[in-house]
Design an enzyme around this catalytic site. Structure first.
Site, PDB file in Angstrom:
ATOM      1  CG  LEU A  19      -2.001  -1.065   1.187  1.00 19.07           C
ATOM      2  CD1 LEU A  19      -2.685  -1.326   2.614  1.00 19.07           C
ATOM      3  CD2 LEU A  19      -3.295  -0.383   0.231  1.00 19.07           C
ATOM      4  CG  ASP A  38       9.673   0.346   4.012  1.00 16.27           C
ATOM      5  OD1 ASP A  38      10.200  -0.739   4.499  1.00 16.27           O
ATOM      6  OD2 ASP A  38       8.596   0.057   3.470  1.00 16.27           O
ATOM      7  CG  ASN A 100       1.376   2.377   4.543  1.00 14.16           C
ATOM      8  OD1 ASN A 100       0.238   1.628   4.315  1.00 14.16           O
ATOM      9  ND2 ASN A 100       2.426   1.696   4.233  1.00 14.16           N
ATOM     10  CE1 TYR A 171      -1.860  -4.654  11.298  1.00 13.59           C
ATOM     11  CE2 TYR A 171      -4.236  -5.432  11.234  1.00 13.59           C
ATOM     12  CZ  TYR A 171      -3.177  -4.940  10.825  1.00 13.59           C
ATOM     13  OH  TYR A 171      -3.529  -4.208   9.627  1.00 13.59           O
ATOM     14  CE  LYS A 175      -3.005  -1.217  11.422  1.00 17.88           C
ATOM     15  NZ  LYS A 175      -2.237  -0.235  10.708  1.00 17.88           N
ATOM     16  CB  THR A 205       0.010  -6.035   0.897  1.00 14.66           C
ATOM     17  OG1 THR A 205      -0.417  -6.199   2.387  1.00 14.66           O
ATOM     18  CG2 THR A 205      -0.827  -4.834   0.460  1.00 14.66           C
TER      19      THR A 205
END
Length: 302
Positions: A19, A38, A100, A171, A175, A205
């Site tokens: 993404l 990154d 992201n 996770y 989130k 992904t």
């Protein structure tokens, strides 16, 4: 014709693959100057390699765009500040932050160890907070100097948090936290000309391939696929543009579908004049055990 992001300076974290890569490429095509961040680690966050970020920068430059690479880990508070400083030092300011970057270490709660919890929460929730903090310091300082501007943050939440998903307590909790962080940041930063939104993207992904039985494969058909991460980037670009007025919202994005989430909302209540007894509450709320919330799952394709 000028692009939707013409002249804007953007940081995209986790932008070497999936993404984030699609966000960075489209941002550059729409005229933004992009800092491609990154760490270059594995799916679980281990390792580091700035090479993938450099490769995206080269793609952008080959298309005539402007970009620089950054290999910092966003959960490092100091490194997050240096990333914001790099954007400002290179391009003079920061207009857009796309949070992201993410990793996965899925486990059932009874099997999860402390490192698996900490690593995921650090990258996702702390990583978002660290980047937001330093970007907010930059924007507040500009506003205090009398500058009028429009800035945008796009955070990355997930249906694993807002709708819940078995095996992802670390996770999902992070989130859901990001969704609330988004609402609060929008309220705090709006006075400075900053909009803050969140997306809950669904795409194939490197992070999601194993969850879908593909053994890490992210091969997509040559024609259009609703699983293509490139489908998500246009909505992110719109949220990042100065033409957008939306703030404090969270959206599900998959294929050609964009859906607006409604935050936690009270849907029923019991009340009396005075203090309840335990037995009274047991009787008054017994029907809540049978209430079910579909949360729009059918509309979202779940």
């Amino acid at each position: 014709m000028a692009g939707a992001l013409e002249g804007r300076v953007a940081i995209v974290t986790g932008a070497a693959r999936g993404l984030g890569r699609e966000h960075a490429l489209l941002f550059a095509r729409e005229g933004a100057k992009v800092v491609v961040n990154d760490l270059g680690g594995a799916r679980d966050g281990s390792g580091a390699d700035v090479g993938p970020a450099d490769a995206v920068v080269e793609e952008i430059r080959a298309e005539g765009g402007e970009a620089i690479a950054n290999g910092a880990g966003v959960s490092d508070w100091t490194a997050a500040g240096e990333l914001v400083a790099q954007a400002v030092d290179t391009y003079g300011r920061l207009d857009v932050l796309v949070n992201n970057a993410g990793i996965l270490r899925d486990r059932m709660l009874f099997n999860m160890n402390e490192d698996e919890w900490d690593a995921v929460v650090d990258v996702h929730l702390k990583g978002h907070a660290a980047m937001l903090h330093h970007a907010a310091v930059h924007w507040r300082a500009r506003a205090k100097q009398g500058e009028s501007f429009d800035a945008s943050v796009v955070n990355t939440s997930s249906t694993s948090g807002l709708l819940s998903n078995v095996g992802q307590t670390n996770y999902g909790a992070a989130k859901t936290g990001i969704a609330t962080l988004t609402e609060i940041a929008a309220k705090e930063l709006g006075r400075y000309g900053v909009r803050v939104n969140a997306i809950c993207p669904a795409a194939l992904t490197r992070l999601t391939a194993d969850l879908r039985g593909r053994d890490g494969s992210v091969d997509l058909p040559d024609d259009w696929s609703p699983q293509d991460p490139a489908n998500v980037a246009p909505w992110v670009a719109h949220l990042a543009s100065s033409a957008c007025r939306i703030s404090g919202k969270a959206f599900f994005v998959r294929g050609g579908n964009v859906s607006l989430f409604q935050p936690y909302t009270a849907v029923d209540h019991v009340a009396k004049d005075g203090r309840w007894t335990v037995d009274e509450l047991a009787e008054a709320t017994a029907h809540w055990a049978d209430l079910e919330f579909d949360q729009g799952r059918e509309h979202l394709g779940f």
